[in-house]
Enzyme design. Sequence first.
Site, PDB file in Angstrom:
ATOM      1  N   LYS A   1     -22.022 -15.429  -9.257  1.00 55.37           N
ATOM      2  CA  LYS A   1     -21.731 -14.058  -9.676  1.00 55.37           C
ATOM      3  C   LYS A   1     -22.157 -13.865 -11.130  1.00 55.37           C
ATOM      4  CE  LYS A   1     -17.948 -10.676  -9.269  1.00 55.37           C
ATOM      5  NZ  LYS A   1     -16.547 -10.502  -8.820  1.00 55.37           N
TER       6      LYS A   1
ATOM      7  N   SER B   1      19.540   5.475   1.163  1.00 54.25           N
ATOM      8  CA  SER B   1      20.467   6.412   0.530  1.00 54.25           C
ATOM      9  C   SER B   1      20.353   7.823   1.076  1.00 54.25           C
ATOM     10  CB  SER B   1      20.209   6.451  -0.980  1.00 54.25           C
ATOM     11  OG  SER B   1      18.956   7.061  -1.246  1.00 54.25           O
TER      12      SER B   1
ATOM     13  N   CYS C   1     -19.115  -7.989  -5.325  1.00 54.91           N
ATOM     14  CA  CYS C   1     -17.968  -7.142  -5.692  1.00 54.91           C
ATOM     15  C   CYS C   1     -18.217  -6.311  -6.947  1.00 54.91           C
ATOM     16  CB  CYS C   1     -16.713  -7.996  -5.837  1.00 54.91           C
ATOM     17  SG  CYS C   1     -15.176  -7.019  -5.791  1.00 54.91           S
TER      18      CYS C   1
END
Length: 699
Positions: free
Chosen positions: A113, A357, A174
């Site tokens: 990379k 809740s 990427c």
Amino acid sequence: MRLVNLAVSSLNQWAMSFDHNLSNIKQSIAVARESGAAFRVGPELELTGYGCEDHFLERETCITAWECLAEILSSGLTDGIVCDIGLPVLHEGVLYNCRVFCLDGEILLVRPKKFMANDGNYRELRWFSSWKRHKVVTSLNLPECVQAIKSQRTVPFGDAYLSFQDTDLASECCEELFTPKQASSGLALHGVQIISNGSGSHHQLRKQRTRLRLMKNVTERCGGVYLYANQQGCDGGRLYYDGCASVVMNGEVILQGRQFSLHDVDVCTVCLDLDEVVNFRASKSSFREQASERRSMACVNVAASLCELSSSRSLRISRPLKATRFLPEQEIALGPACWLWDYLRRSGASGYLLPLSGGADSSAVAAIVGSMCQLVIKAIHENDKRVLTDARRIGNYKPGEEPADSQEFASRIFYTVYMASQNSSTDTQSRAQQLAREIGSNHWNLKIDIVVNALISLFCGLTGRIPRYKVDSGTPVENLALQNLQARVRMVISYMLASLLPWVGRKKGFLLVLGSSNADESIRGYMTKYDCSSADINPIGGISKRDLRAFLRWGAQKLGFPVLAQVEAAPPTAELEPSSDGYKQTDEEDMGMTYDELNSFSRLRKVDRLGPVAMFQRLCQEWNGLHHKQVANKVKDFFRYYSINRHKMTTLTPSYHAESYSPDDNRFDQRQFLYDSSWSRQFMKIDELVAKMKNETPL
């Protein structure tokens, strides 16, 4: 026509789970071969899983990855198909994030990379170095486990592309899709027609639009085929990787895989005519002119033809399609739901417990769990054996049984509990019960007053003083302490129930406790430290109240939980103080700001990176309906409360990362937690600006 079959894959990998990852990779290659593909690309670092983090610094991680790759090469799976596989590689004492190209049991090229992801959630430079010798190729000595297969001792390592007899193929990795100067543009000018990108890109609301836009832009300018593979699922941390393997050619989307899926392996195949790339580029004068100026670049010659490797059985040309786009509300329903499923099935737990809740936040979490149950049933109906096996195990089904529907499955793995106090209303209790019924959860009602009163009695016996609420003329200190007491009691009870309810039902295992604090409350500090926001995981901790309310409105119609509309319409309230004729507690009154204002503060602070002074100046423009003195007071209040309560972020429950405004202190939003909350210099400058504005003559 030069027809070629190409396969892209999305794999649900798990960091450091090598056997699991290897199994998925083998299956994806087998599926690609069966579909007649000549080339298969997988996600970034797919052998190890992307999220190994500091495990990458252990040499054993690299060794094990090579051993797994050797098993793939020796299995015959790469015979007749070129595979692009991601793993970490140690070369000349430096660790690189690499793509390894294989064919017929041999390695063709190892491509490191070149540009690392090192912002936001990414820390790649902590573990890897980027390959800085652009267009340079060296030689990598292969480990013995690979040499033993075909006596291959070395392999080209560096910035190069593969030159087949009929086309050229190269790789990005990427982040290189997102860089200002994309490598793919230069590769296209060198004549490369196919570019693969193995990614480890996490989900964020609306992010898929950006990915597709970048792929369309580069292929629209330069022509070519862009193959995008991505990891999917929760691989052990706060991030969810959302798959959506894609293929784009000449600026048009040809294929888009599933973005939110419970399947461990998704493989998509396309058939393309490479002559369309040639014709596209030949029609662009500017491309031809710049291509004619290109400098030489290293390539590895491969004595094979991708078109000939493609099976003639499936040579049916794929045509452009309209890209699928999810609404942010849908992404909230699907992304966190998939993340919760992976966490549940991998944790060894037998279900989730949620303090429900009846308010917006806990109801949103319940709806996401309901969505998860719906996705499980959908995957089972799609004949996913892995999902069915996990569902049977987690749901404690007898042999031969399986979930009937999402509600029946929820009744086995999802527990909700409404913990009422003397300050709770029948409205919230009714909404909680109705939502539990619509989802199908195993619902419980209990009162916590006996525990709260016992602790107050303990304090009274110790000090001789009885704290009082504000409405009973108590001080702010007393009022806050009594609210915190209720909130913390609920946390303790939640964990007790999570441990014992399976035992009560004569089931094995334990329950994971779900948190339900949202991003806005966290950034403001409007929560009790170690209350019900303290849980095992939280699917909404990175989502704002505004986005959650939109999700509730959407979910009332699309998820089949109509009571969510009532929940969304009700004013948010903690119900921790007694009501009186002249007073009823609400969140926005307690905070001194609205949720919409808080959302603006959050985005400007994190996304736009504005401090107090710059935020004041911006909001004077955006909130032109308010006097600048009011704007100044609101900005000061926000930063004062933010800094006072920042310490709470250090104990925040691990939360699903969903947006760029996330206040996650663990990694994404790194700041100190002890502040000078006076902000003396900044606030003085705001006061000076207010005085100056007051004296200015309006235009």
